[in-house]
Design an enzyme around this catalytic site. Structure first.
Site, PDB file in Angstrom:
ATOM      1  N   GLY A 175       0.803  -1.223   0.000  1.00  0.00           N
ATOM      2  CA  GLY A 175       0.000   0.000   0.000  1.00  0.00           C
ATOM      3  C   GLY A 175       0.833   1.269   0.000  1.00  0.00           C
ATOM      4  N   HIS A 207       4.269   1.495  -8.125  1.00  0.00           N
ATOM      5  CA  HIS A 207       3.262   0.435  -8.021  1.00  0.00           C
ATOM      6  C   HIS A 207       2.337   0.463  -9.237  1.00  0.00           C
ATOM      7  CE1 HIS A 207       3.840   1.235  -3.506  1.00  0.00           C
ATOM      8  NE2 HIS A 207       4.189  -0.020  -3.633  1.00  0.00           N
ATOM      9  N   SER A 234       7.256   3.979  -0.810  1.00  0.00           N
ATOM     10  CA  SER A 234       6.234   4.437   0.146  1.00  0.00           C
ATOM     11  C   SER A 234       6.891   5.135   1.326  1.00  0.00           C
ATOM     12  CB  SER A 234       5.428   3.246   0.658  1.00  0.00           C
ATOM     13  OG  SER A 234       4.908   2.528  -0.421  1.00  0.00           O
TER      14      SER A 234
HETATM   15  P1  AMP Z   1       5.983  -2.486  -1.686  1.00  0.00           P
HETATM   16  O1  AMP Z   1       4.616  -1.923  -1.557  1.00  0.00           O
HETATM   17  O2  AMP Z   1       7.075  -1.545  -1.335  1.00  0.00           O
HETATM   18  O3  AMP Z   1       6.129  -3.839  -1.026  1.00  0.00           O
HETATM   19  O4  AMP Z   1       6.197  -2.758  -3.247  1.00  0.00           O
HETATM   20  C1  AMP Z   1       5.296  -3.552  -3.975  1.00  0.00           C
HETATM   21  C2  AMP Z   1       5.914  -3.840  -5.316  1.00  0.00           C
HETATM   22  O5  AMP Z   1       6.148  -2.611  -6.000  1.00  0.00           O
HETATM   23  C3  AMP Z   1       7.264  -4.561  -5.211  1.00  0.00           C
HETATM   24  O6  AMP Z   1       7.351  -5.525  -6.247  1.00  0.00           O
HETATM   25  C4  AMP Z   1       8.240  -3.442  -5.425  1.00  0.00           C
HETATM   26  O7  AMP Z   1       9.477  -3.869  -5.945  1.00  0.00           O
HETATM   27  C5  AMP Z   1       7.501  -2.570  -6.422  1.00  0.00           C
HETATM   28  N1  AMP Z   1       8.012  -1.197  -6.377  1.00  0.00           N
HETATM   29  C6  AMP Z   1       8.195  -0.431  -5.287  1.00  0.00           C
HETATM   30  N2  AMP Z   1       8.751   0.757  -5.611  1.00  0.00           N
HETATM   31  C7  AMP Z   1       8.955   0.714  -6.953  1.00  0.00           C
HETATM   32  C8  AMP Z   1       9.511   1.614  -7.896  1.00  0.00           C
HETATM   33  N3  AMP Z   1       9.997   2.815  -7.540  1.00  0.00           N
HETATM   34  N4  AMP Z   1       9.550   1.247  -9.206  1.00  0.00           N
HETATM   35  C9  AMP Z   1       9.077   0.044  -9.585  1.00  0.00           C
HETATM   36  N5  AMP Z   1       8.540  -0.867  -8.741  1.00  0.00           N
HETATM   37  C10 AMP Z   1       8.477  -0.542  -7.445  1.00  0.00           C
END
Ligand code: AMP
Length: 283
Positions: free
Chosen positions: A31, A37, A187
């Site tokens: 989230g 995302h 986030s």
């Molecule tokens: P998180 O909510 O941080 O667990 O991220 C969920 C997914 O989004 C994971 O696969 C992350 O690697 C991806 N993600 C997070 N930040 C980025 C970003 N800046 N660029 C691309 N993918 C991202």
């Protein structure tokens, strides 16, 4: 968009959709959604009939309680963003729903990938990640699941999990989305103080310079240079920097022309821990 809180509800909905031969793309998240995302969700929309996004701040992957408690929660805004990108299903379970009794992780063996970088600095982190991703895969049974290269070690570990457990889901890695000043979207960026927010573009600037140096200097010299640059920076604290081979995630002294390398970095900006990485060109 359909929103489900229980395994039973989402399973019965998706089972019916699969019977109509619909393919499912899955994007797991914690989230506080941002453009990084959303890029994963847009990619999933292109290739699948239905896109499922999960929002779950997984307690077992946090090795730092403050980080877990203060993890940003913006569910109203997230729902709006998901509706805007035409997400089909949002899965929003509680910790009890996912872990039923004890909130503990299973133990995994990822052939050593789990002992590098984040694994060294965040004990138990990847067991937590793998436990929740495997559980989600069992509930949703997606055709393709999308992960960001932002968490490159996580992406490689999930690929290894799929291979070792012979799961049917394909794993797609997606490029890192950055702010205009180069900061990788995260986030946790919303928790940065004004001073730290101004200081953190330094991380990507260093990675770009590492990329320039990669064909000129050896990895040891580059690593020492990075450490020196951070010693001069009074606002940010380097936790680790390493140049590693993409498949094994091990750092290597000499470069092989048939291998791909990446620079990986973890930095503290006050109490906020940020990670980033950049692929290096091996000429
Ligand atoms: P998180 O909510 O941080 O667990 O991220 C969920 C997914 O989004 C994971 O696969 C992350 O690697 C991806 N993600 C997070 N930040 C980025 C970003 N800046 N660029 C691309 N993918 C991202």
């Amino acid at each position: 968009m359909n929103i489900f809180n229980t395994k039973k509800e989402i399973k019965s909905y998706l089972t019916a959709e699969k019977q109509k031969n619909k393919t499912i793309g899955f994007v797991p998240t914690m989230g506080a959604l941002h453009k990084g995302h959303l890029s994963l969700i847009k990619e999933a929309k292109k290739k699948n009939d239905l896109v499922v996004v999960s929002i779950f701040v997984n307690p077992t992957q946090f090795n730092n309680t403050v980080d877990f408690v203060k993890y940003p929660k913006t569910i109203e805004n997230d729902t709006k963003l998901l509706n805007n990108v035409l997400c089909d299903v949002l899965f929003l379970p509680s910790a009890e729903e996912i872990y039923t009794q004890n909130i503990v992780s299973d133990k995994f063996d990822f052939d050593g990938l789990e002992h590098q970088m984040e694994g060294k600095h965040r004990k138990g982190h990847f067991d937590g990640v793998a436990t929740v991703v495997k559980t989600f895969f069992e509930i949703i049974d997606p055709d393709i699941a999308y992960f960001g290269q932002k968490d490159f070690q996580q992406l490689q570990i999930i690929k290894k999990m799929v291979q070792k457990h012979r799961l049917n889901t394909k794993i797609k890695g997606c490029p890192i989305f950055r702010e205009n000043d180069g900061l990788a979207m995260s986030s946790r960026n919303t928790r940065l103080t004004e001073t730290h927010r101004k200081a953190v573009p330094f991380i990507y600037k260093i990675l770009e310079k590492v990329r320039e140096q990669f064909n000129v200097n050896n990895t040891l010299e580059i690593t020492e240079w990075v450490k020196d640059e951070f010693k001069k920076n009074t606002t940010l604290e380097l936790e680790y920097f390493t140049i590693a081979e993409e498949k094994t995630l091990k750092s290597e002294k000499s470069k092989a022309s048939d291998k791909k390398y990446r620079a990986f970095i973890a930095v503290f900006a006050g109490e906020i821990r940020l990670i980033d990485n950049l692929q290096l060109k091996n000429n």
